[in-house]
Design a protein around this motif. Structure first.
Motif, PDB file in Angstrom:
ATOM      1  N   ARG A 156       0.869  -1.184   0.000  1.00 26.06           N
ATOM      2  CA  ARG A 156       0.000   0.000   0.000  1.00 26.06           C
ATOM      3  C   ARG A 156       0.899   1.225   0.000  1.00 26.06           C
ATOM      4  NH1 ARG A 156      -4.911   1.224   4.289  1.00 26.06           N
ATOM      5  NH2 ARG A 156      -5.372   3.370   3.661  1.00 26.06           N
ATOM      6  N   GLN A 157       0.650   2.140  -0.908  1.00 21.82           N
ATOM      7  CA  GLN A 157       1.506   3.322  -1.002  1.00 21.82           C
ATOM      8  C   GLN A 157       1.119   4.343   0.056  1.00 21.82           C
ATOM      9  OE1 GLN A 157       2.263   4.703  -4.931  1.00 21.82           O
ATOM     10  NE2 GLN A 157       3.246   6.612  -4.291  1.00 21.82           N
ATOM     11  N   LEU A 158       2.147   4.844   0.753  1.00 16.62           N
ATOM     12  CA  LEU A 158       1.935   5.837   1.806  1.00 16.62           C
ATOM     13  C   LEU A 158       2.227   7.245   1.333  1.00 16.62           C
ATOM     14  CD1 LEU A 158       3.679   3.964   4.766  1.00 16.62           C
ATOM     15  CD2 LEU A 158       1.231   4.032   4.237  1.00 16.62           C
ATOM     16  N   GLY A 159       3.071   7.386   0.325  1.00 21.93           N
ATOM     17  CA  GLY A 159       3.445   8.716  -0.142  1.00 21.93           C
ATOM     18  C   GLY A 159       4.496   8.614  -1.226  1.00 21.93           C
ATOM     19  N   ASP A 160       5.024   9.762  -1.614  1.00 26.53           N
ATOM     20  CA  ASP A 160       6.067   9.856  -2.625  1.00 26.53           C
ATOM     21  C   ASP A 160       7.299  10.507  -2.022  1.00 26.53           C
ATOM     22  OD1 ASP A 160       4.657   8.881  -5.040  1.00 26.53           O
ATOM     23  OD2 ASP A 160       3.375  10.624  -4.679  1.00 26.53           O
ATOM     24  N   SER A 161       8.423  10.312  -2.674  1.00 31.24           N
ATOM     25  CA  SER A 161       9.648  10.995  -2.276  1.00 31.24           C
ATOM     26  C   SER A 161      10.464  11.276  -3.513  1.00 31.24           C
ATOM     27  CB  SER A 161      10.451  10.155  -1.278  1.00 31.24           C
ATOM     28  OG  SER A 161      11.534  10.901  -0.769  1.00 31.24           O
ATOM     29  N   ARG A 162      11.203  12.369  -3.494  1.00 33.08           N
ATOM     30  CA  ARG A 162      12.004  12.739  -4.653  1.00 33.08           C
ATOM     31  C   ARG A 162      13.474  12.848  -4.258  1.00 33.08           C
ATOM     32  NH1 ARG A 162       9.385  17.159  -2.661  1.00 33.08           N
ATOM     33  NH2 ARG A 162      10.584  19.051  -2.285  1.00 33.08           N
ATOM     34  N   ALA A 293      -1.501   8.901   9.028  1.00 34.44           N
ATOM     35  CA  ALA A 293      -0.473   9.832   9.471  1.00 34.44           C
ATOM     36  C   ALA A 293       0.261  10.480   8.303  1.00 34.44           C
ATOM     37  CB  ALA A 293       0.516   9.113  10.383  1.00 34.44           C
ATOM     38  N   PHE A 294       0.643   9.672   7.315  1.00 39.91           N
ATOM     39  CA  PHE A 294       1.371  10.226   6.174  1.00 39.91           C
ATOM     40  C   PHE A 294       0.456  11.005   5.251  1.00 39.91           C
ATOM     41  CE2 PHE A 294       4.565   6.584   6.818  1.00 39.91           C
ATOM     42  CZ  PHE A 294       5.338   7.387   7.634  1.00 39.91           C
ATOM     43  N   GLY A 295      -0.832  10.689   5.291  1.00 41.56           N
ATOM     44  CA  GLY A 295      -1.777  11.474   4.500  1.00 41.56           C
ATOM     45  C   GLY A 295      -1.914  12.891   5.041  1.00 41.56           C
ATOM     46  N   ARG A 296      -1.796  13.051   6.381  1.00 42.59           N
ATOM     47  CA  ARG A 296      -1.867  14.377   6.985  1.00 42.59           C
ATOM     48  C   ARG A 296      -0.612  15.193   6.693  1.00 42.59           C
ATOM     49  NH1 ARG A 296      -3.325  11.424  11.698  1.00 42.59           N
ATOM     50  NH2 ARG A 296      -1.241  11.869  12.521  1.00 42.59           N
ATOM     51  N   ALA A 297       0.550  14.533   6.756  1.00 46.50           N
ATOM     52  CA  ALA A 297       1.822  15.243   6.611  1.00 46.50           C
ATOM     53  C   ALA A 297       2.789  14.363   5.823  1.00 46.50           C
ATOM     54  CB  ALA A 297       2.402  15.587   7.982  1.00 46.50           C
ATOM     55  N   PRO A 298       2.711  14.407   4.480  1.00 43.50           N
ATOM     56  CA  PRO A 298       3.596  13.548   3.692  1.00 43.50           C
ATOM     57  C   PRO A 298       5.057  13.812   3.985  1.00 43.50           C
ATOM     58  CG  PRO A 298       1.896  14.581   2.329  1.00 43.50           C
ATOM     59  CD  PRO A 298       1.851  15.254   3.661  1.00 43.50           C
ATOM     60  N   PRO A 299       5.883  12.746   4.031  1.00 43.31           N
ATOM     61  CA  PRO A 299       7.331  12.936   4.265  1.00 43.31           C
ATOM     62  C   PRO A 299       7.971  13.807   3.190  1.00 43.31           C
ATOM     63  CG  PRO A 299       6.705  10.636   4.499  1.00 43.31           C
ATOM     64  CD  PRO A 299       5.512  11.353   3.944  1.00 43.31           C
TER      65      PRO A 299
END
Length: 299
Positions: A156-162, A293-299
């Protein structure tokens, strides 16, 4: 025949004195109940019942076997109930494997609130940049950053990172600011040894890493924080995810280098867990909590 079901038929028939009564109670035909008892007797090599046209009575072997079944079956029921309850109620030990830097920054601070919400779950947080095998290591879930390899694991994807190429202002004042990826060969490039996109001799650029650029440097490390510390101290240029360098950029300890080629796309931040049609409740609630949690504040 299923041995446990056969034992249940035997116990019920001994109690009721009738295979027909046992069959009615267990929701099967009298013929099937008879097959279960016959299978038990064949397996054990003894007669469990004296049969008459009107009633069953236990043999000596049957009486001894009944005592054992009456002891064993409740233990089986208790074990099954305990296992099933973990699919319904979040309880027990939850083992999570998380990359070291990401886990220290973004996962560890979330655990206290998770523990307040789910006090019966104990969390073991394994911090490691090594790509450990979830199944062999008996991990309940893991967080992985980057492109996922083909595997039977659920995700399940929690977020993105670059990715970002960065250096300290002091280093750039001393060595100059590279404007193209080709100019990196004249700089001290500090590499992360566990990444497929960089090694001691090459860094990858372009969305899919199609451009390999020669580099050299005097530091290799298997942890991003070690490279970050060296870069902030002015040792060289690093090519790291934003979650590693973001705070240093905000404090102006590092600056982003704008080069003539795009950085490689890192891929998403995913939570992985073993392929289970109905994972235990402790796994489900942690995945939902991380997504929240990550939806509120993505890394």
């Amino acid at each position: 025949m299923d041995r446990i079901t056969s034992m249940r038929v035997f116990v019920r028939a001994a109690s009721a004195g009738s295979l027909s009564a046992a069959a009615r109670h267990l929701g099967m035909s009298p013929a099937m109940a008879s097959k279960h008892v016959n299978a038990l007797e064949a397996r054990l090599g003894v007669k469990l019942f004296h049969r008459t046209t009107r009633r069953l009575s236990l043999t000596e072997a049957g009486s001894n076997y009944l005592e054992a079944c009456q002891r064993i079956l409740p233990e089986i029921d208790e074990a099954e109930a305990a296992a099933a309850s973990q699919r319904i109620k979040a309880t027990g030990l939850l083992r999570m494997n998380v990359p070291l830097s990401f886990g220290s920054r973004f996962v560890a601070p979330l655990i206290p609130e998770f523990s307040r919400r789910h006090p019966e779950v104990r969390v073991e947080l394994g911090l490691s940049d090594a790509q450990l095998d979830l199944i062999a290591g008996n991990w309940d879930l893991a967080i992985r950053i980057g492109r996922l390899a083909d595997s039977p694991l659920q995700s399940r994807q929690l977020g993105d990172s670059r990715m970002q190429v960065c250096a300290a202002p002091e280093y750039l004042d001393r060595r100059g600011v590279p404007r193209t990826v080709g100019e990196l060969a004249q700089h001290n490039c500090l590499s992360y040894t566990l990444s497929a996109m960089q090694d001691s001799k090459q860094w990858s650029f372009g969305a899919h890493g199609e451009l390999r650029v020669p580099i050299s440097g005097n530091l290799l490390a298997n942890n991003g924080d070690a490279l970050l510390a060296a870069a902030v101290a002015g040792q060289g240029i690093i090519y790291q995810p934003h979650f590693i360098v973001g705070e240093a950029l905000a404090r102006c300890e590092l600056v982003v280098l704008e080069l003539d080629k795009p950085v490689m796309e890192l891929g998403g931040i995913h939570v992985l867990y073993p392929p289970d049609r109905r994972p235990p409740a402790k796994v489900r609630v942690m995945i939902d909590y991380l997504a929240e949690a990550f939806g509120r504040a993505p890394p």
